[in-house]
Design a protein around this motif. Structure first.
Motif, PDB file in Angstrom:
ATOM      1  N   PRO A  78       0.820  -1.224   0.000  1.00  0.00           N
ATOM      2  CA  PRO A  78       0.000   0.000   0.000  1.00  0.00           C
ATOM      3  C   PRO A  78       0.846   1.263   0.000  1.00  0.00           C
ATOM      4  N   GLY A  79       2.071   1.178   0.572  1.00  0.00           N
ATOM      5  CA  GLY A  79       2.957   2.338   0.549  1.00  0.00           C
ATOM      6  C   GLY A  79       3.361   2.700  -0.862  1.00  0.00           C
ATOM      7  N   VAL A  80       3.745   1.692  -1.642  1.00  0.00           N
ATOM      8  CA  VAL A  80       4.115   1.915  -3.044  1.00  0.00           C
ATOM      9  C   VAL A  80       2.911   2.380  -3.850  1.00  0.00           C
ATOM     10  N   LEU A  81       1.797   1.673  -3.651  1.00  0.00           N
ATOM     11  CA  LEU A  81       0.580   2.019  -4.383  1.00  0.00           C
ATOM     12  C   LEU A  81       0.128   3.439  -4.058  1.00  0.00           C
ATOM     13  N   GLY A  82       0.080   3.747  -2.753  1.00  0.00           N
ATOM     14  CA  GLY A  82      -0.375   5.069  -2.335  1.00  0.00           C
ATOM     15  C   GLY A  82       0.541   6.179  -2.792  1.00  0.00           C
ATOM     16  N   SER A  83       1.846   5.959  -2.656  1.00  0.00           N
ATOM     17  CA  SER A  83       2.798   7.007  -3.032  1.00  0.00           C
ATOM     18  C   SER A  83       2.823   7.224  -4.536  1.00  0.00           C
ATOM     19  N   THR A  84       2.794   6.123  -5.293  1.00  0.00           N
ATOM     20  CA  THR A  84       2.819   6.247  -6.749  1.00  0.00           C
ATOM     21  C   THR A  84       1.564   6.963  -7.246  1.00  0.00           C
ATOM     22  N   ILE A  85       0.401   6.554  -6.718  1.00  0.00           N
ATOM     23  CA  ILE A  85      -0.849   7.216  -7.114  1.00  0.00           C
ATOM     24  C   ILE A  85      -0.849   8.670  -6.649  1.00  0.00           C
ATOM     25  N   SER A  86      -0.426   8.893  -5.394  1.00  0.00           N
ATOM     26  CA  SER A  86      -0.448  10.243  -4.826  1.00  0.00           C
ATOM     27  C   SER A  86       0.417  11.211  -5.606  1.00  0.00           C
ATOM     28  N   TRP A  87       1.678  10.799  -5.856  1.00  0.00           N
ATOM     29  CA  TRP A  87       2.582  11.696  -6.583  1.00  0.00           C
ATOM     30  C   TRP A  87       2.092  11.921  -8.007  1.00  0.00           C
ATOM     31  N   GLY A  88       1.622  10.848  -8.646  1.00  0.00           N
ATOM     32  CA  GLY A  88       1.121  11.012 -10.007  1.00  0.00           C
ATOM     33  C   GLY A  88      -0.055  11.977 -10.060  1.00  0.00           C
ATOM     34  N   LEU A  89      -1.050  11.760  -9.177  1.00  0.00           N
ATOM     35  CA  LEU A  89      -2.206  12.650  -9.138  1.00  0.00           C
ATOM     36  C   LEU A  89      -1.826  14.053  -8.684  1.00  0.00           C
ATOM     37  N   TYR A  90      -0.888  14.137  -7.719  1.00  0.00           N
ATOM     38  CA  TYR A  90      -0.522  15.442  -7.179  1.00  0.00           C
ATOM     39  C   TYR A  90       0.091  16.326  -8.261  1.00  0.00           C
ATOM     40  N   PHE A  91       1.088  15.783  -8.971  1.00  0.00           N
ATOM     41  CA  PHE A  91       1.725  16.579 -10.016  1.00  0.00           C
ATOM     42  C   PHE A  91       0.731  16.901 -11.134  1.00  0.00           C
ATOM     43  N   PHE A  92      -0.149  15.951 -11.423  1.00  0.00           N
ATOM     44  CA  PHE A  92      -1.154  16.175 -12.464  1.00  0.00           C
ATOM     45  C   PHE A  92      -2.104  17.301 -12.070  1.00  0.00           C
ATOM     46  N   PHE A  93      -2.706  17.191 -10.871  1.00  0.00           N
ATOM     47  CA  PHE A  93      -3.642  18.217 -10.398  1.00  0.00           C
ATOM     48  C   PHE A  93      -2.947  19.565 -10.174  1.00  0.00           C
ATOM     49  N   TYR A  94      -1.725  19.498  -9.660  1.00  0.00           N
ATOM     50  CA  TYR A  94      -0.979  20.723  -9.365  1.00  0.00           C
ATOM     51  C   TYR A  94      -0.676  21.500 -10.646  1.00  0.00           C
ATOM     52  N   ASP A  95      -0.192  20.787 -11.656  1.00  0.00           N
ATOM     53  CA  ASP A  95       0.136  21.460 -12.911  1.00  0.00           C
ATOM     54  C   ASP A  95      -1.127  21.969 -13.603  1.00  0.00           C
ATOM     55  N   LYS A  96      -2.215  21.185 -13.499  1.00  0.00           N
ATOM     56  CA  LYS A  96      -3.476  21.612 -14.120  1.00  0.00           C
ATOM     57  C   LYS A  96      -3.999  22.881 -13.447  1.00  0.00           C
ATOM     58  N   ALA A  97      -3.880  22.936 -12.114  1.00  0.00           N
ATOM     59  CA  ALA A  97      -4.324  24.128 -11.382  1.00  0.00           C
ATOM     60  C   ALA A  97      -3.477  25.340 -11.766  1.00  0.00           C
ATOM     61  N   LYS A  98      -2.157  25.145 -11.872  1.00  0.00           N
ATOM     62  CA  LYS A  98      -1.271  26.258 -12.253  1.00  0.00           C
ATOM     63  C   LYS A  98      -1.628  26.777 -13.643  1.00  0.00           C
ATOM     64  N   GLN A  99      -1.907  25.861 -14.554  1.00  0.00           N
ATOM     65  CA  GLN A  99      -2.282  26.282 -15.908  1.00  0.00           C
ATOM     66  C   GLN A  99      -3.582  27.083 -15.888  1.00  0.00           C
ATOM     67  N   ARG A 100      -4.521  26.649 -15.066  1.00  0.00           N
ATOM     68  CA  ARG A 100      -5.801  27.351 -14.981  1.00  0.00           C
ATOM     69  C   ARG A 100      -5.625  28.756 -14.411  1.00  0.00           C
ATOM     70  N   TYR A 101      -4.828  28.877 -13.348  1.00  0.00           N
ATOM     71  CA  TYR A 101      -4.607  30.180 -12.727  1.00  0.00           C
ATOM     72  C   TYR A 101      -3.724  31.091 -13.582  1.00  0.00           C
ATOM     73  N   ALA A 102      -2.919  30.474 -14.458  1.00  0.00           N
ATOM     74  CA  ALA A 102      -2.029  31.260 -15.317  1.00  0.00           C
ATOM     75  C   ALA A 102      -2.729  31.726 -16.594  1.00  0.00           C
ATOM     76  N   LEU A 103      -3.968  31.319 -16.790  1.00  0.00           N
ATOM     77  CA  LEU A 103      -4.707  31.684 -17.994  1.00  0.00           C
ATOM     78  C   LEU A 103      -4.786  33.205 -18.122  1.00  0.00           C
ATOM     79  N   ASN A 104      -4.441  33.692 -19.294  1.00  0.00           N
ATOM     80  CA  ASN A 104      -4.430  35.136 -19.580  1.00  0.00           C
ATOM     81  C   ASN A 104      -3.438  35.904 -18.712  1.00  0.00           C
ATOM     82  N   ARG A 105      -2.444  35.211 -18.162  1.00  0.00           N
ATOM     83  CA  ARG A 105      -1.400  35.882 -17.378  1.00  0.00           C
ATOM     84  C   ARG A 105      -0.067  35.679 -18.076  1.00  0.00           C
ATOM     85  N   GLU A 106       0.601  36.759 -18.369  1.00  0.00           N
ATOM     86  CA  GLU A 106       1.915  36.652 -19.015  1.00  0.00           C
ATOM     87  C   GLU A 106       3.020  36.531 -17.966  1.00  0.00           C
TER      88      GLU A 106
END
Length: 313
Positions: A78-106
């Protein structure tokens, strides 16, 4: 890149793949210290089925001698499963949020928006992965002194928990888990800001200004940035980890030792003082400072490789 895939979608999945690879590498190397940390966190001096350890080194030696490699790697799946899923989802959601907040921002995102992006990603990941962390905690706390029938593995643990305690038991510790979103938010904000400072410093020293950060930073830089940002986050948020671990223990005789987060807070402060909220922090620092370095080295280098592969397609 397939015809139906946009650059934005490709970038998000590259972040998810890089994050998952980083999470797997981290757990594989550092799991024994995670077991030690968990056992220190829940040992309030009044639990009979947990052995007492003098320090981190004594804990590792004792577990290895009495329980073998299996004890040091309790809860590994569960440690491997949880960490792999967590990091994968975290970077995915984090980058998606940054892109959304950066919209129309130079201009670059502000520290506040980095914080909001990290907090948003952390909250979503927490809701997805709390059952996995609960199972990991319980498997790590199984010792030869246990009187209750031990869980034989991940599947047996989930099935037994749902049978004996109901589905809601899988979400014990979710409240301090959500507060722990601040851990990732602090870590990623510190990482981004320190990374920007380092890139600016290297750009000033370079003859070619405004170079791509991928060309300016190396694995040593990522290691230092990862460890520094992680230490800051640990020192601020560690009490939430202790509260969550204590809530996620297996009931003894069908009775939960702690009813909720407030109960843990009150009892720990009463019997152990401030020190009780930092039990296991040495093992945690030994595990997570280098682990965070490994995570960001793997993440940044896998990301570079994926970018290079995409350019060559």
């Amino acid at each position: 890149m397939s015809p139906g895939t946009t650059k934005s979608q490709q970038w998000q999945w590259e972040n998810a793949v890089a994050g998952s690879a980083a999470g797997f590498a981290t757990v594989a190397v550092m799991h024994p210290l995670d077991v030690v940390r968990t056992r220190f966190q829940v040992n309030d001096g009044r639990v009979s089925h947990l052995p007492s350890y003098r320090n981190t080194a004594h804990a590792v030696f004792t577990i290895a001698r009495s329980e073998g490699l299996r004890g040091l790697y309790a809860g590994f799946l569960p440690g491997v499963l949880g960490s792999t899923i967590s990091w994968g989802l975290y970077f995915f959601f984090y980058d998606k949020a940054k892109q959304r907040y950066a919209l129309n921002r130079e201009e670059k995102l502000s520290p506040g928006l980095h914080l909001v992006s990290a907090a948003e990603a952390g909250g979503l990941v927490c809701l997805c992965t709390n059952p996995v962390w609960l199972v990991k905690t319980r498997l790590q706390l199984q010792t030869p002194l246990h009187q209750t029938r031990p869980y034989s593995g991940l599947y047996d643990a989930v099935r037994t928990i749902m049978k004996e305690e109901g589905f809601s038991a899988l979400y014990r510790g979710i409240v301090p888990g959500l507060f722990l979103v601040s851990h990732g938010a602090i870590q990623f904000t510190a990482y981004e800001e320190l990374r920007n400072v380092l890139v600016d410093l290297k750009n000033k020293r370079s003859k070619i200004h405004h170079q791509n950060p991928d060309k300016l930073l190396n694995s040593v830089d990522y290691a230092v940035l990862g460890a520094t940002s992680k230490i800051a986050a640990i020192l601020i948020t560690y009490p939430f980890q202790v509260i969550r671990a204590r809530l996620q223990q297996r009931p003894s005789g069908g009775v939960q030792r702690y009813t909720d987060s407030w109960h843990v807070l009150r009892e720990t402060a009463r019997f152990e003082g401030v020190r009780g909220f930092y039990k296991g922090i040495t093992a945690n620092l030994l595990k997570n400072a280098p682990a965070s370095s490994i995570t960001f080295i793997v993440y940044e280098n896998v990301l570079k490789l994926l970018k290079l592969t995409r350019k060559n397609d």
